[in-house]
Scaffold this motif. Structure first.
Motif, PDB file in Angstrom:
ATOM      1  N   GLY A  73       0.819  -1.208   0.000  1.00 29.70           N
ATOM      2  CA  GLY A  73       0.000   0.000   0.000  1.00 29.70           C
ATOM      3  C   GLY A  73       0.853   1.258   0.000  1.00 29.70           C
ATOM      4  O   GLY A  73       1.885   1.313   0.672  1.00 29.70           O
ATOM      5  N   ILE A  74       0.421   2.250  -0.758  1.00 30.56           N
ATOM      6  CA  ILE A  74       1.141   3.521  -0.865  1.00 30.56           C
ATOM      7  C   ILE A  74       0.231   4.657  -0.416  1.00 30.56           C
ATOM      8  O   ILE A  74      -0.893   4.790  -0.890  1.00 30.56           O
ATOM      9  CB  ILE A  74       1.602   3.771  -2.315  1.00 30.56           C
ATOM     10  N   GLU A  75       0.719   5.475   0.517  1.00 28.25           N
ATOM     11  CA  GLU A  75      -0.049   6.594   1.062  1.00 28.25           C
ATOM     12  C   GLU A  75       0.735   7.899   0.881  1.00 28.25           C
ATOM     13  O   GLU A  75       1.850   8.036   1.380  1.00 28.25           O
ATOM     14  CB  GLU A  75      -0.345   6.339   2.534  1.00 28.25           C
ATOM     15  N   THR A  76       0.143   8.852   0.135  1.00 28.03           N
ATOM     16  CA  THR A  76       0.779  10.161  -0.072  1.00 28.03           C
ATOM     17  C   THR A  76      -0.247  11.287  -0.048  1.00 28.03           C
ATOM     18  O   THR A  76      -0.149  12.227  -0.826  1.00 28.03           O
ATOM     19  CB  THR A  76       1.528  10.212  -1.425  1.00 28.03           C
ATOM     20  N   SER A  77      -1.238  11.207   0.827  1.00 22.85           N
ATOM     21  CA  SER A  77      -2.305  12.202   0.802  1.00 22.85           C
ATOM     22  C   SER A  77      -1.880  13.556   1.351  1.00 22.85           C
ATOM     23  O   SER A  77      -2.489  14.570   1.044  1.00 22.85           O
ATOM     24  CB  SER A  77      -3.520  11.694   1.580  1.00 22.85           C
ATOM     25  N   CYS A  78      -0.818  13.563   2.181  1.00 19.50           N
ATOM     26  CA  CYS A  78      -0.389  14.830   2.776  1.00 19.50           C
ATOM     27  C   CYS A  78       1.137  14.906   2.798  1.00 19.50           C
ATOM     28  O   CYS A  78       1.765  14.957   1.753  1.00 19.50           O
ATOM     29  CB  CYS A  78      -0.981  14.976   4.178  1.00 19.50           C
ATOM     30  N   ALA A  86      -2.143  -1.318  -3.666  1.00 22.11           N
ATOM     31  CA  ALA A  86      -3.181  -0.365  -3.299  1.00 22.11           C
ATOM     32  C   ALA A  86      -2.557   1.009  -3.106  1.00 22.11           C
ATOM     33  O   ALA A  86      -1.402   1.127  -2.706  1.00 22.11           O
ATOM     34  CB  ALA A  86      -3.886  -0.811  -2.022  1.00 22.11           C
ATOM     35  N   VAL A  87      -3.338   2.032  -3.382  1.00 22.88           N
ATOM     36  CA  VAL A  87      -2.836   3.401  -3.240  1.00 22.88           C
ATOM     37  C   VAL A  87      -3.982   4.312  -2.838  1.00 22.88           C
ATOM     38  O   VAL A  87      -5.137   4.107  -3.226  1.00 22.88           O
ATOM     39  CB  VAL A  87      -2.201   3.891  -4.561  1.00 22.88           C
ATOM     40  N   THR A  88      -3.674   5.322  -2.040  1.00 23.86           N
ATOM     41  CA  THR A  88      -4.673   6.318  -1.689  1.00 23.86           C
ATOM     42  C   THR A  88      -4.997   7.146  -2.921  1.00 23.86           C
ATOM     43  O   THR A  88      -4.132   7.845  -3.458  1.00 23.86           O
ATOM     44  CB  THR A  88      -4.158   7.247  -0.574  1.00 23.86           C
ATOM     45  N   ALA A  89      -6.252   7.083  -3.372  1.00 24.24           N
ATOM     46  CA  ALA A  89      -6.692   7.872  -4.524  1.00 24.24           C
ATOM     47  C   ALA A  89      -7.322   9.187  -4.082  1.00 24.24           C
ATOM     48  O   ALA A  89      -7.519  10.084  -4.893  1.00 24.24           O
ATOM     49  CB  ALA A  89      -7.684   7.067  -5.356  1.00 24.24           C
ATOM     50  N   GLY A  90      -7.640   9.331  -2.809  1.00 24.76           N
ATOM     51  CA  GLY A  90      -8.236  10.542  -2.258  1.00 24.76           C
ATOM     52  C   GLY A  90      -8.941  10.215  -0.952  1.00 24.76           C
ATOM     53  O   GLY A  90      -9.047   9.039  -0.600  1.00 24.76           O
ATOM     54  N   PRO A  91      -9.393  11.213  -0.228  1.00 23.98           N
ATOM     55  CA  PRO A  91      -9.122  12.630  -0.433  1.00 23.98           C
ATOM     56  C   PRO A  91      -7.732  13.012   0.064  1.00 23.98           C
ATOM     57  O   PRO A  91      -7.056  12.211   0.717  1.00 23.98           O
ATOM     58  CB  PRO A  91     -10.212  13.299   0.403  1.00 23.98           C
ATOM     59  N   GLY A  92      -7.309  14.234  -0.260  1.00 21.39           N
ATOM     60  CA  GLY A  92      -6.003  14.704   0.145  1.00 21.39           C
ATOM     61  C   GLY A  92      -5.538  15.832  -0.752  1.00 21.39           C
ATOM     62  O   GLY A  92      -6.321  16.399  -1.517  1.00 21.39           O
ATOM     63  N   LEU A  93      -4.257  16.162  -0.665  1.00 22.62           N
ATOM     64  CA  LEU A  93      -3.671  17.198  -1.513  1.00 22.62           C
ATOM     65  C   LEU A  93      -3.495  16.637  -2.920  1.00 22.62           C
ATOM     66  O   LEU A  93      -2.878  15.583  -3.095  1.00 22.62           O
ATOM     67  CB  LEU A  93      -2.320  17.642  -0.955  1.00 22.62           C
ATOM     68  N   GLY A 101       1.657   9.468  -5.566  1.00 21.02           N
ATOM     69  CA  GLY A 101       1.409   8.099  -5.125  1.00 21.02           C
ATOM     70  C   GLY A 101       0.678   7.279  -6.158  1.00 21.02           C
ATOM     71  O   GLY A 101       1.021   6.119  -6.415  1.00 21.02           O
ATOM     72  N   VAL A 102      -0.359   7.862  -6.766  1.00 24.81           N
ATOM     73  CA  VAL A 102      -1.133   7.141  -7.779  1.00 24.81           C
ATOM     74  C   VAL A 102      -0.261   6.794  -8.981  1.00 24.81           C
ATOM     75  O   VAL A 102      -0.309   5.674  -9.505  1.00 24.81           O
ATOM     76  CB  VAL A 102      -2.358   7.976  -8.222  1.00 24.81           C
ATOM     77  N   SER A 103       0.575   7.721  -9.411  1.00 27.70           N
ATOM     78  CA  SER A 103       1.459   7.461 -10.551  1.00 27.70           C
ATOM     79  C   SER A 103       2.436   6.335 -10.245  1.00 27.70           C
ATOM     80  O   SER A 103       2.679   5.448 -11.083  1.00 27.70           O
ATOM     81  CB  SER A 103       2.219   8.738 -10.923  1.00 27.70           C
ATOM     82  N   ALA A 104       2.996   6.355  -9.051  1.00 24.96           N
ATOM     83  CA  ALA A 104       3.939   5.301  -8.661  1.00 24.96           C
ATOM     84  C   ALA A 104       3.240   3.949  -8.600  1.00 24.96           C
ATOM     85  O   ALA A 104       3.760   2.937  -9.090  1.00 24.96           O
ATOM     86  CB  ALA A 104       4.573   5.641  -7.317  1.00 24.96           C
ATOM     87  N   ALA A 105       2.048   3.909  -8.000  1.00 23.99           N
ATOM     88  CA  ALA A 105       1.321   2.642  -7.877  1.00 23.99           C
ATOM     89  C   ALA A 105       0.957   2.079  -9.242  1.00 23.99           C
ATOM     90  O   ALA A 105       1.074   0.860  -9.478  1.00 23.99           O
ATOM     91  CB  ALA A 105       0.050   2.863  -7.039  1.00 23.99           C
ATOM     92  N   LYS A 106       0.522   2.939 -10.144  1.00 21.50           N
ATOM     93  CA  LYS A 106       0.173   2.480 -11.491  1.00 21.50           C
ATOM     94  C   LYS A 106       1.406   1.920 -12.211  1.00 21.50           C
ATOM     95  O   LYS A 106       1.324   0.898 -12.897  1.00 21.50           O
ATOM     96  CB  LYS A 106      -0.431   3.632 -12.290  1.00 21.50           C
ATOM     97  N   ALA A 107       2.548   2.569 -12.047  1.00 19.29           N
ATOM     98  CA  ALA A 107       3.768   2.106 -12.698  1.00 19.29           C
ATOM     99  C   ALA A 107       4.183   0.732 -12.184  1.00 19.29           C
ATOM    100  O   ALA A 107       4.499  -0.174 -12.968  1.00 19.29           O
ATOM    101  CB  ALA A 107       4.897   3.123 -12.478  1.00 19.29           C
ATOM    102  N   TYR A 108       4.163   0.565 -10.869  1.00 22.52           N
ATOM    103  CA  TYR A 108       4.552  -0.723 -10.286  1.00 22.52           C
ATOM    104  C   TYR A 108       3.550  -1.810 -10.660  1.00 22.52           C
ATOM    105  O   TYR A 108       3.930  -2.930 -11.025  1.00 22.52           O
ATOM    106  CB  TYR A 108       4.659  -0.604  -8.763  1.00 22.52           C
ATOM    107  N   ALA A 109       2.262  -1.501 -10.557  1.00 24.63           N
ATOM    108  CA  ALA A 109       1.240  -2.498 -10.863  1.00 24.63           C
ATOM    109  C   ALA A 109       1.318  -2.923 -12.323  1.00 24.63           C
ATOM    110  O   ALA A 109       1.230  -4.119 -12.645  1.00 24.63           O
ATOM    111  CB  ALA A 109      -0.148  -1.945 -10.547  1.00 24.63           C
ATOM    112  N   TYR A 110       1.498  -1.989 -13.226  1.00 26.19           N
ATOM    113  CA  TYR A 110       1.556  -2.310 -14.655  1.00 26.19           C
ATOM    114  C   TYR A 110       2.809  -3.125 -14.972  1.00 26.19           C
ATOM    115  O   TYR A 110       2.751  -4.129 -15.684  1.00 26.19           O
ATOM    116  CB  TYR A 110       1.549  -1.023 -15.481  1.00 26.19           C
ATOM    117  N   ALA A 111       3.951  -2.690 -14.433  1.00 20.51           N
ATOM    118  CA  ALA A 111       5.200  -3.391 -14.710  1.00 20.51           C
ATOM    119  C   ALA A 111       5.200  -4.810 -14.163  1.00 20.51           C
ATOM    120  O   ALA A 111       5.773  -5.722 -14.774  1.00 20.51           O
ATOM    121  CB  ALA A 111       6.377  -2.610 -14.118  1.00 20.51           C
ATOM    122  N   LEU A 112       4.550  -5.003 -13.024  1.00 24.67           N
ATOM    123  CA  LEU A 112       4.542  -6.318 -12.384  1.00 24.67           C
ATOM    124  C   LEU A 112       3.364  -7.178 -12.833  1.00 24.67           C
ATOM    125  O   LEU A 112       3.300  -8.359 -12.488  1.00 24.67           O
ATOM    126  CB  LEU A 112       4.479  -6.150 -10.864  1.00 24.67           C
TER     127      LEU A 112
END
Length: 379
Positions: free
Chosen positions: A9-14, A80-87, A94-105
């Motif tokens: 899981g990746i969290e980058t909301s703040c 999994a990644v936080t898609a919202g809410p947040g900054l 976070g979403v970009s990183a999660a998509k890259a890892y998920a797609y590559a793997l």
């Protein structure tokens, strides 16, 4: 345990770059890189600074989590990644990183809700959530009462903040008292030396005609600030410990009173408290006493799991996998105002995430640059 889903899981909301790895309800890794010191000189979180800090910390934090968990990226069952809410900017990293890892793997991607994740993290501490669960979430941006019959698909808001959230009020009063940022931990510490009954600060939205489950701390914040200003204008010393204790008492009195009332009204015998302010010692103590008096079982994760972290996102992601919830689409985007009624963001009807992965397999197998990226990720 080996049959339970293994999710990162990746969290980058703040301002916290959090990466957690969970197998079922078992926490394997919880790596966090905080940029709070970079924001302290501004007296609050600066979105652009937070976004840049996430960019720098993302890959090292993911690598640290994988090493701590003793697993390879290829072992994962989902990301999994936080898609919202947040900054918005922080979420996009976070979403970009999660998509890259998920797609590559070639793994399913789950965009999940930050608030629902704060509820689900308690499973790592106390086991499966009762259904329904009553949750009081208290943080810098949110003060919410939520009823969750199913944390993966059915979360119902009962009440929320209509102006300043509790955590925001802590930060603002700490600033008035010249205590620094963030304000919650320092006020909690100083309040232990003060008298919570020294000053009768107001309890917002607690009248008979007020919304039963909504929160308002703006009036309290203003009352405390004016009290302090009046003392200083009169040339008197401000009793910082007493002010801190009395202000904190007013906040936790309202929070716990409304939460217990919601449990009684809804016939729920469990209360879960989460979010950064749930680390507050006085909130925990008052909630424990009031829940015991009302015959309600209190569930509060350890302080480290109350603040923003990747473990909570991984916990909700693992629950999504276990219950067979639909994965998100590759065009998943960040939603800074994602409603809590959407615990996750599934792919649109008729869109098959897995087919999308396999349809592009021939592209990935013959793309030299992408193949190098996959090798780096698997390593």
């Amino acid at each position: 345990m080996a049959d339970e889903p293994l999710v990162l899981g990746i969290e980058t909301s703040c301002d916290e770059t959090g990466v957690g790895i969970v197998r079922g309800h078992t926490l394997l890794a919880d790596a966090v890189a905080s940029s709070v010191d970079e924001h302290a000189r501004f007296g609050g979180v600066v979105p652009e600074v937070a976004s840049r800090a996430h960019l720098e910390a993302m890959v090292p934090t993911i690598q640290r989590a994988l090493k701590e968990a003793g697993v390879a990226a290829s072992d994962l069952d989902g990301i999994a990644v936080t898609a919202g809410p947040g900054l918005a900017g922080a979420l996009l990293v976070g979403v970009s990183a999660a998509k890259a890892y998920a797609y590559a793997l070639g793994k399913p991607l789950y965009g999940v809700n930050h608030l629902a994740s704060h509820i689900c993290v308690d499973q790592l501490e106390h086991g499966p959530l009762p259904e329904p669960t009553m949750a009081l979430l208290v943080s810098g941006g949110h003060s919410s009462l939520l009823l969750a019959p199913d944390i993966t698909s059915d979360v119902r808001p009962l009440g929320s903040t209509i102006d300043d959230a509790a955590g925001e009020a802590f930060d603002k009063i700490a600033r008035v008292l010249n205590l620094g940022f963030p304000g919650g931990p320092v006020i909690d510490r100083i309040a232990r030396e003060g008298d919570p009954d020294a000053i009768a600060f107001p309890r917002g939205l607690t009248g008979p005609r007020d919304a039963a489950y909504d929160f308002s701390f703006s009036g309290l914040k203003t009352a405390v600030a004016r009290w302090i200003e009046a003392k200083r204008a009169a040339g008197e010393e401000v009793p910082v410990a007493d002010v801190s204790a009395s202000f904190q008492e007013a906040v936790v009195d309202v929070l716990t009173r409304k939460a217990v009332r919601a449990c009684k009204d809804e016939g729920v015998d469990h209360l879960m408290i989460g979010g950064g302010v749930a680390a507050n010692s006085r909130l925990r103590a008052m909630a424990e006493r009031r829940c015991e008096d009302a015959g309600i079982t209190l569930r509060v994760p350890r302080p480290k799991l109350c603040t923003d972290n990747g473990a909570m996102v991984a916990a909700l992601g693992a629950e999504m996998v276990a219950r067979g919830r639909a994965a998100s689409a590759w065009d998943l985007s960040a939603d800074s105002s994602l409603p809590v009624t959407d615990p996750h963001v599934p792919a649109p009807a008729g869109h098959d995430h897995d087919d999308h992965v396999h349809d592009h397999g021939h592209v990935r197998d013959h793309d030299h640059v992408h193949e190098l990226s996959r090798k780096n990720l698997y390593a």
